[in-house]
Design a protein around this motif. Sequence first.
Motif, mmCIF file in Angstrom:
data_model
loop_
_atom_site.group_PDB
_atom_site.id
_atom_site.type_symbol
_atom_site.label_atom_id
_atom_site.label_comp_id
_atom_site.label_asym_id
_atom_site.label_seq_id
_atom_site.Cartn_x
_atom_site.Cartn_y
_atom_site.Cartn_z
ATOM 1 N N ASP A 312 26.505 57.471 56.952
ATOM 2 C CA ASP A 312 25.504 57.324 58.008
ATOM 3 C C ASP A 312 24.164 57.048 57.325
ATOM 4 O OD1 ASP A 312 23.630 57.600 60.003
ATOM 5 O OD2 ASP A 312 24.598 59.330 60.943
ATOM 6 N N MET A 313 23.819 55.777 57.213
ATOM 7 C CA MET A 313 22.623 55.401 56.467
ATOM 8 C C MET A 313 21.341 55.942 57.126
ATOM 9 S SD MET A 313 21.323 51.638 55.368
ATOM 10 C CE MET A 313 20.225 51.409 56.748
ATOM 11 N N ASP A 314 21.292 55.863 58.469
ATOM 12 C CA ASP A 314 20.077 56.324 59.163
ATOM 13 C C ASP A 314 19.805 57.797 58.867
ATOM 14 O OD1 ASP A 314 19.686 53.861 60.169
ATOM 15 O OD2 ASP A 314 20.710 54.265 62.075
ATOM 16 N N ALA A 315 20.859 58.615 58.944
ATOM 17 C CA ALA A 315 20.696 60.050 58.702
ATOM 18 C C ALA A 315 20.264 60.302 57.253
ATOM 19 C CB ALA A 315 22.003 60.775 58.999
ATOM 20 N N ALA A 316 20.861 59.571 56.326
ATOM 21 C CA ALA A 316 20.528 59.739 54.905
ATOM 22 C C ALA A 316 19.076 59.359 54.639
ATOM 23 C CB ALA A 316 21.470 58.902 54.048
ATOM 24 N N PHE A 317 18.633 58.256 55.234
ATOM 25 C CA PHE A 317 17.257 57.797 55.037
ATOM 26 C C PHE A 317 16.266 58.797 55.646
ATOM 27 C CE2 PHE A 317 17.172 52.996 53.962
ATOM 28 C CZ PHE A 317 18.153 53.192 52.999
ATOM 29 N N GLU A 318 16.652 59.326 56.796
ATOM 30 C CA GLU A 318 15.764 60.290 57.461
ATOM 31 C C GLU A 318 15.549 61.503 56.563
ATOM 32 O OE1 GLU A 318 17.033 61.253 61.444
ATOM 33 O OE2 GLU A 318 15.572 62.923 61.462
ATOM 34 N N ARG A 319 16.666 61.962 55.974
ATOM 35 C CA ARG A 319 16.552 63.146 55.109
ATOM 36 C C ARG A 319 15.704 62.834 53.875
ATOM 37 N NH1 ARG A 319 21.871 66.401 53.983
ATOM 38 N NH2 ARG A 319 21.838 66.433 56.236
ATOM 39 N N LEU A 320 15.915 61.646 53.301
ATOM 40 C CA LEU A 320 15.139 61.264 52.121
ATOM 41 C C LEU A 320 13.658 61.173 52.463
ATOM 42 C CD1 LEU A 320 17.514 58.551 50.617
ATOM 43 C CD2 LEU A 320 16.802 60.642 49.465
ATOM 44 N N LYS A 322 12.086 62.750 54.872
ATOM 45 C CA LYS A 322 11.562 64.109 55.089
ATOM 46 C C LYS A 322 11.307 64.821 53.773
ATOM 47 C CE LYS A 322 13.186 65.182 59.704
ATOM 48 N NZ LYS A 322 14.387 65.581 60.420
ATOM 49 N N SER A 323 12.115 64.455 52.765
ATOM 50 C CA SER A 323 11.942 65.143 51.488
ATOM 51 C C SER A 323 10.820 64.522 50.651
ATOM 52 C CB SER A 323 13.254 65.149 50.699
ATOM 53 O OG SER A 323 13.525 63.831 50.282
ATOM 54 N N GLY A 324 10.123 63.514 51.252
ATOM 55 C CA GLY A 324 8.942 62.977 50.561
ATOM 56 C C GLY A 324 9.127 61.596 49.958
ATOM 57 N N VAL A 325 10.302 60.980 50.106
ATOM 58 C CA VAL A 325 10.492 59.619 49.572
ATOM 59 C C VAL A 325 9.842 58.635 50.539
ATOM 60 C CG1 VAL A 325 12.208 57.860 48.978
ATOM 61 C CG2 VAL A 325 12.655 60.259 48.433
ATOM 62 N N ALA A 326 8.943 57.794 50.038
ATOM 63 C CA ALA A 326 8.219 56.863 50.914
ATOM 64 C C ALA A 326 9.176 55.772 51.395
ATOM 65 C CB ALA A 326 7.054 56.258 50.152
ATOM 66 N N ALA A 327 9.410 55.730 52.716
ATOM 67 C CA ALA A 327 10.415 54.820 53.278
ATOM 68 C C ALA A 327 10.111 53.361 52.970
ATOM 69 C CB ALA A 327 10.515 55.042 54.779
ATOM 70 N N GLU A 328 8.890 52.903 53.331
ATOM 71 C CA GLU A 328 8.577 51.473 53.204
ATOM 72 C C GLU A 328 8.628 50.996 51.759
ATOM 73 O OE1 GLU A 328 8.231 49.112 55.512
ATOM 74 O OE2 GLU A 328 8.879 50.714 56.853
ATOM 75 N N GLU A 329 8.086 51.788 50.828
ATOM 76 C CA GLU A 329 7.981 51.330 49.435
ATOM 77 C C GLU A 329 9.295 51.464 48.674
ATOM 78 O OE1 GLU A 329 5.642 53.766 50.475
ATOM 79 O OE2 GLU A 329 4.271 52.209 51.148
ATOM 80 N N ILE A 330 10.043 52.535 48.977
ATOM 81 C CA ILE A 330 11.210 52.817 48.138
ATOM 82 C C ILE A 330 12.539 52.473 48.805
ATOM 83 C CG2 ILE A 330 12.435 54.690 46.925
ATOM 84 C CD1 ILE A 330 9.685 55.870 46.353
ATOM 85 N N LEU A 331 12.682 52.788 50.088
ATOM 86 C CA LEU A 331 13.999 52.634 50.708
ATOM 87 C C LEU A 331 14.289 51.216 51.211
ATOM 88 C CD1 LEU A 331 14.211 55.980 52.685
ATOM 89 C CD2 LEU A 331 15.051 55.468 50.410
ATOM 90 N N TRP A 332 13.236 50.483 51.517
ATOM 91 C CA TRP A 332 13.449 49.133 52.051
ATOM 92 C C TRP A 332 12.842 48.098 51.128
ATOM 93 C CZ3 TRP A 332 16.708 48.585 55.985
ATOM 94 C CH2 TRP A 332 16.933 49.684 56.822
ATOM 95 N N GLU A 333 13.514 46.975 51.055
ATOM 96 C CA GLU A 333 13.008 45.869 50.251
ATOM 97 C C GLU A 333 12.634 44.744 51.217
ATOM 98 O OE1 GLU A 333 14.809 43.237 46.543
ATOM 99 O OE2 GLU A 333 16.114 44.278 47.933
ATOM 100 N N ARG A 334 11.458 44.171 51.088
ATOM 101 C CA ARG A 334 11.055 43.095 51.994
ATOM 102 C C ARG A 334 11.232 41.767 51.264
ATOM 103 N NH1 ARG A 334 5.686 41.543 54.040
ATOM 104 N NH2 ARG A 334 6.044 40.503 56.025
ATOM 105 N N LYS A 335 12.163 40.948 51.780
ATOM 106 C CA LYS A 335 12.464 39.694 51.082
ATOM 107 C C LYS A 335 12.326 38.519 52.051
ATOM 108 C CE LYS A 335 16.618 39.897 49.305
ATOM 109 N NZ LYS A 335 17.850 39.856 48.554
ATOM 110 N N PRO A 336 11.724 37.399 51.617
ATOM 111 C CA PRO A 336 11.665 36.263 52.559
ATOM 112 C C PRO A 336 13.040 35.621 52.716
ATOM 113 C CG PRO A 336 10.816 35.633 50.409
ATOM 114 C CD PRO A 336 11.137 37.098 50.318
#
Length: 392
Positions: A312-320, A322-336
């Motif tokens: 469950d990726m959404d649940a895993a990301f939510e937990r990360l 909450k634990s202080g991992v910055a979602a935009e910078e670390i969890l997602w990659e923005r690619k054209p």
Amino acid sequence: MGHEERAHALLSASSAHRWLKCTRCARLEEQFPDTSSEAAKEGTLAHELAEMRVRNYFNPGDISKRKLTFAIKKLKEDPLWDNEMLTHTDTYLDYIRDVSIKLPATPFVEVEKRVDFSKYVPEGFGTADCIMIQGNTLFVIDFKYGKGVPVSAEENPQMMLYALGAYEACKILYPITKIHLSIVQPRLPDGISNWECSLEDLMEFGGYVKGRAALAFSGEGEFAPDEKTCKFCRAKNQCRARSDHNVKQAFELGELPPLITNEEAGQRLLAMRDVVAYQKDLQEWALSECLAGKEVPGWKAVEGRRSRDWTDMDAAFERLTKSGVAAEEILWERKPLTLAQIEKIIGKKDFNDAVGEFVIQRPGKPALVEISDKREAITNKVTAQEAFQEEI
Ligand code: SF4
């Protein structure tokens, strides 16, 4: 008859390039099931759309606009449907329309015409996508949805067999002396190929085919393993002739000087074209045998490298998060998206109108191809003209 349920003759027109060369293949292939790939199913769907659109153009009484809209709605329910099919069938329809409009009088047109060429090939029949006759010219037009290999209309045996069948059916009514063959492959950049021949040329081909087809039908003659001939043969994994041929190409070298010449390199590359493909085919088949519990001495099937995935990726990301991992910078990659992806989404014309001026063509990486390839040969050698310009 639906495109999918079409019957296939033992010596089909689409496999003529194979059985004309390797007359033993048709009977050997009978032992293997005729399976349809995902790409072939996609092609069938595109053909159904193409057929209806051409019928609607030439015979709106048969397929009205309303009927066509309803049929397209149904086709869109197919999981293989892609809106691109509308654009590509447009190209096919535009081509047929152009050919017919340029003729001096309204042509006789048949769409999805069953053609019987059994006078030349035992039990031979097929379905031509579009047949058109005007004056003394017979037009045979074929729609190909594949985007891998460009198919040339020049001396194309499938098209010539359709032409033979169409000619036999119409020769009493029309004074045909010229044959025009066209292949429309809209997913390729230069996807339209044309070729014309005289009725005498077609008849000469008919005579040649008659002899080869008689051999192929009785399973006589010779095996002729070759990269292009074997590529889609259903017997290709187990055919001994292909196996022996490739093993010979790879291992039988004999007594030779220590260095090979350019001439030998060319010859060897030609001779070994099928070796790599054959090894891959053989590996795939041996794997399927091992997985079926059969023994292939010296080999076994094992589980490949495991890969990890989220349950469950959404649940895993939510937990990360909450634990202080910055979602935009670390969890997602923005690619054209790539240029081709954007063009596919917004359509060729809108893409060109909006951003065409920002697109440049970069030279492609040099590639080694066979001499028969239509592209111009290139070298790194500086020409006298280029050298002179640099000095200025
Ligand atoms: S694999 Fe090649 S040589 Fe063997 S039967 Fe098929 S076409 Fe002929």
